[in-house]
Design an enzyme around this catalytic site. Structure first.
Site, PDB file in Angstrom:
ATOM      1  N   GLU A  34      -3.050   7.817  -4.315  1.00 29.18           N
ATOM      2  CA  GLU A  34      -3.339   6.880  -5.404  1.00 29.18           C
ATOM      3  C   GLU A  34      -4.768   7.105  -5.880  1.00 29.18           C
ATOM      4  O   GLU A  34      -5.670   7.129  -5.044  1.00 29.18           O
ATOM      5  CB  GLU A  34      -3.162   5.434  -4.928  1.00 29.18           C
ATOM      6  CG  GLU A  34      -3.296   4.420  -6.048  1.00 29.18           C
ATOM      7  CD  GLU A  34      -2.993   2.980  -5.619  1.00 29.18           C
ATOM      8  OE1 GLU A  34      -3.834   2.113  -5.901  1.00 29.18           O
ATOM      9  OE2 GLU A  34      -1.931   2.748  -5.008  1.00 29.18           O
ATOM     10  N   ARG A  86       0.853  -1.179   0.000  1.00 28.11           N
ATOM     11  CA  ARG A  86       0.000   0.000   0.000  1.00 28.11           C
ATOM     12  C   ARG A  86       0.892   1.233   0.000  1.00 28.11           C
ATOM     13  O   ARG A  86       1.939   1.256   0.662  1.00 28.11           O
ATOM     14  CB  ARG A  86      -0.926   0.031   1.222  1.00 28.11           C
ATOM     15  CG  ARG A  86      -2.059  -0.987   1.191  1.00 28.11           C
ATOM     16  CD  ARG A  86      -3.090  -0.643   0.110  1.00 28.11           C
ATOM     17  NE  ARG A  86      -4.254  -1.505   0.155  1.00 28.11           N
ATOM     18  CZ  ARG A  86      -4.382  -2.633  -0.525  1.00 28.11           C
ATOM     19  NH1 ARG A  86      -3.365  -3.048  -1.296  1.00 28.11           N
ATOM     20  NH2 ARG A  86      -5.492  -3.349  -0.460  1.00 28.11           N
ATOM     21  N   HIS A  96      -0.791   0.036 -10.091  1.00 27.97           N
ATOM     22  CA  HIS A  96      -1.467  -0.969  -9.255  1.00 27.97           C
ATOM     23  C   HIS A  96      -1.958  -2.140 -10.106  1.00 27.97           C
ATOM     24  O   HIS A  96      -3.138  -2.513 -10.073  1.00 27.97           O
ATOM     25  CB  HIS A  96      -2.635  -0.336  -8.485  1.00 27.97           C
ATOM     26  CG  HIS A  96      -2.935  -1.050  -7.189  1.00 27.97           C
ATOM     27  ND1 HIS A  96      -3.400  -0.400  -6.067  1.00 27.97           N
ATOM     28  CD2 HIS A  96      -2.833  -2.351  -6.835  1.00 27.97           C
ATOM     29  CE1 HIS A  96      -3.583  -1.261  -5.085  1.00 27.97           C
ATOM     30  NE2 HIS A  96      -3.236  -2.465  -5.535  1.00 27.97           N
TER      31      HIS A  96
END
Length: 308
Positions: free
Chosen positions: A250, A221, A269
């Site tokens: 993000e 993360r 991602h």
């Protein structure tokens, strides 16, 4: 834990064909929620029922990261909850070794080159062979990554919450000895869960202890790394570089310095590509349904106190 009869599983919010097949493959039967003893859920917490029957003893969630479920207050202590932790480990491990090697071998600038610049690039190309790679948060992803690192000739230093030796790692340290890692390892792969305790786990003090050739890969993360501190370290050249599949914020905004820094590699991602998620989750569900039927320990059990 479960009776000898086939476990009664409710699949929601819709009957996803792959997950339905996984439930049956694991020995379960699909039933309405009111008749179920377990639930397999295929979407986010916003679609989950406000209440579920007391007879539900187990709920399988579709994601490895369960922060939204905890934030929504859905996960309770009245039953066992499991995440998809481990379901996608192979894909993320493959992405991790790709990003680490791309960074260490200075691939970004070579791919962008439009002329033969061997004399310029040659001194920048490194190797992980003979290096020590620390896996911070060595769970399913880390365990899947170890064989790749071993095949590349790297020594593996694993960090886990308990410090229980990780198979294949050369050394395992508990989380309370994490401070030792930054000066001992050459490169770092971050695969820890995102919790209040791991927020900005890697900041200015940790980056300052890394070597000038160190690469850090984050496939967990974005909040585990202090972005401002990382940008400063990359600009100053105090570390070799960063390869990030996750960022904070993000999505990473257009114009952010991480997009243009030559020692930063960004992927959006995609370590878990959408094309592979349904089958991987179905396999995970099949395994857990079989464990539930046999009364065995389930994979990916969530600890609400720990946050993962």
């Amino acid at each position: 834990m479960a009776s000898r009869t086939a476990p009664r599983i409710h699949l929601g919010p819709d009957e996803n064909p792959l997950l339905a097949e996984g439930i049956r493959r694991g020995g379960g039967v699909l039933v309405p929620l009111a008749e179920a003893e377990a639930v397999v859920w295929a979407q986010g917490p916003e679609t989950f029922p406000d209440t579920i029957p007391d007879a539900i003893r187990w709920v399988q969630l579709p994601f490895a990261g369960i922060e939204p479920w905890l934030a929504a207050g859905v996960v309770d202590s009245a039953r066992t909850w499991t995440s998809a932790a481990g379901a996608y480990s192979g894909s993320v491990a493959e992405h991790s070794i790709m990003m680490l090697l791309a960074g260490v071998r200075s691939l970004r600038e070579q791919l962008a080159a439009t002329s033969w610049r061997k004399d310029e690039f040659d001194p920048r190309v490194g190797t992980v062979r003979g290096s020590t790679v620390a896996i911070v948060g060595c769970g399913g992803i880390g365990r899947a990554l170890i064989p790749y690192l071993a095949a590349s000739g790297a020594r593996v230093l694993a960090v886990t919450r308990s410090g229980t030796p990780v198979p294949g790692a050369d050394e395992t340290l508990p989380a309370d000895r994490l401070d030792e890692v930054w000066a001992r390892a050459d490169h770092f792969v971050v695969a820890a869960p995102a919790t209040a305790a791991t927020h900005n786990l890697i900041g200015r003090p940790e980056l300052a202890r890394m070597s000038r050739s160190s690469w850090i890969v984050n496939v967990a993360r974005g909040t585990l790394i202090d972005t401002d501190a990382l940008v400063d370290a990359l600009r100053a050249g105090t570390i070799g570089g960063a390869a990030l599949d996750v960022t904070d914020p993000e999505p990473l905004p257009d114009g952010h310095p991480l997009w243009t820094l030559p020692n930063a590699l960004i992927t959006p991602h995609v370590a878990n590509p959408a094309t592979g998620l349904p089958r991987a989750l179905a396999d995970h569900v099949a395994g857990n349904v079989a464990r539930f039927a046999a009364g065995e320990q389930l994979a990916g059990v969530i600890d609400p106190v720990a946050g993962y």
